[in-house]
Write an enzyme that holds these catalytic residues in place. Structure first.
Site, PDB file in Angstrom:
ATOM      1  N   ILE A   1       0.897  -1.148   0.000  1.00  0.00           N
ATOM      2  CA  ILE A   1       0.000   0.000   0.000  1.00  0.00           C
ATOM      3  C   ILE A   1       0.939   1.203   0.000  1.00  0.00           C
ATOM      4  O   ILE A   1       1.882   1.266   0.794  1.00  0.00           O
ATOM      5  CB  ILE A   1      -0.963  -0.020   1.213  1.00  0.00           C
ATOM      6  CG1 ILE A   1      -1.861   1.218   1.268  1.00  0.00           C
ATOM      7  CG2 ILE A   1      -0.238  -0.171   2.532  1.00  0.00           C
ATOM      8  CD1 ILE A   1      -2.993   1.108   2.313  1.00  0.00           C
ATOM      9  N   SER A   2       0.719   2.150  -0.922  1.00  0.00           N
ATOM     10  CA  SER A   2       1.659   3.270  -1.068  1.00  0.00           C
ATOM     11  C   SER A   2       1.708   4.119   0.194  1.00  0.00           C
ATOM     12  O   SER A   2       0.766   4.149   0.988  1.00  0.00           O
ATOM     13  CB  SER A   2       1.245   4.166  -2.238  1.00  0.00           C
ATOM     14  OG  SER A   2       1.184   3.443  -3.435  1.00  0.00           O
ATOM     15  N   GLN A   3       2.818   4.840   0.331  1.00  0.00           N
ATOM     16  CA  GLN A   3       2.982   5.796   1.429  1.00  0.00           C
ATOM     17  C   GLN A   3       1.910   6.884   1.293  1.00  0.00           C
ATOM     18  O   GLN A   3       1.663   7.375   0.193  1.00  0.00           O
ATOM     19  CB  GLN A   3       4.373   6.407   1.283  1.00  0.00           C
ATOM     20  CG  GLN A   3       4.748   7.392   2.341  1.00  0.00           C
ATOM     21  CD  GLN A   3       6.177   7.898   2.135  1.00  0.00           C
ATOM     22  OE1 GLN A   3       6.948   7.318   1.371  1.00  0.00           O
ATOM     23  NE2 GLN A   3       6.513   8.974   2.819  1.00  0.00           N
TER      24      GLN A   3
END
Ligand code: SAH
Length: 229
Positions: free
Chosen positions: A79-81
């Site tokens: 899950i992206s930052q």
């Protein structure tokens, strides 16, 4: 006996979908962190402040959900930052009703942000496990993309083109031509381009064959993979 089991399962679901005051507080802190890193679009900050990111991650990572960091999800993906999600979203300049194509559904977190901004979201994922999980989970939380597709994002989604914008959330070794061609004139493509490190790149379509290109700093994503058949 059966109804007891159903009750227990229901109880477990309620427990795992909980969004507490503690979570809300941590989320507001996260919004402040992202703001201090330079995100100014209030709608984007509000969306991050509303979405229970901890529900998009496996339970063992719950404590990490509101740090400004990427985290592992299923199928060896991440899950992206939150800062990266906010940065890419800001570049899209989303208006209510915009038709937006996302490549790399993953956990569905980015799709939820776009949905809250009022976009009609079309999102493609190539990992079957993630596609199955997220296409059940997102609508359950009330985030309802127009279409969630299991397929190869390199091809885009010609049946629904043109799009107001396209966002790629995996590192692309090159810019797929199909994605540029599926933008409307005036539309925006935000794509991290590169192998080990990616340059966040914004393309604005100025004419049939004319694109304005902006390079906006280094990021690191899991790779955008191509299905060779
Ligand atoms: N937007 C996601 C980020 C997930 S990481 C989120 O908010 O959680 C990037 C995702 O892109 C991974 O799930 C990966 O499987 C997917 N991906 C990689 N190559 C792809 C391709 N060619 N087509 C569609 N999805 C792809």
């Amino acid at each position: 006996m059966k109804s007891l089991i159903t009750l227990v399962i229901f109880e477990i679901k309620i427990q795992t979908l909980k969004d507490t005051f503690k979570h809300k507080g941590l989320r507001q802190k996260l919004v402040e962190v992202i703001k201090s890193k330079g995100i100014t679009d209030q709608n984007v900050l509000d969306a991050i402040g509303k979405i229970p990111r901890h529900l998009f991650m496996d339970s063992s990572f719950l404590d990490h959900a509101y740090q400004d960091k990427p985290f592992p999800i299923a199928a060896d993906q991440t899950i992206s930052q939150p800062y990266t999600v906010a940065f890419q979203t800001e570049l899209l300049e989303v208006k209510k009703g915009d038709r937006i194509l996302e490549i790399g559904t993953g956990s569905g977190y980015q799709a939820a942000v776009l949905f809250l901004l009022g976009a009609k979201v079309y999102t493609i994922e190539r990992q079957l496990e993630l596609y199955k999980k997220t296409s059940k989970f997102l609508p359950m939380l009330g985030y309802k993309p127009k279409k969630m597709i299991f397929g190869d994002g390199y091809k885009g989604l010609s049946s629904e083109a043109p799009f107001d914008s396209i966002i790629v959330t995996a590192g692309a070794p090159f810019v797929p031509k199909a994605l540029l061609s599926q933008l409307r004139i005036g539309g925006r493509l935000v794509i991290p381009v590169g192998d080990d490190v990616q340059i966040m790149t914004l393309y604005i379509r100025k004419g049939l064959k004319e694109f304005e290109k902006h390079e906006l700093g280094e990021f690191r994503f899991v790779p955008m993979l191509e299905d060779k058949n």
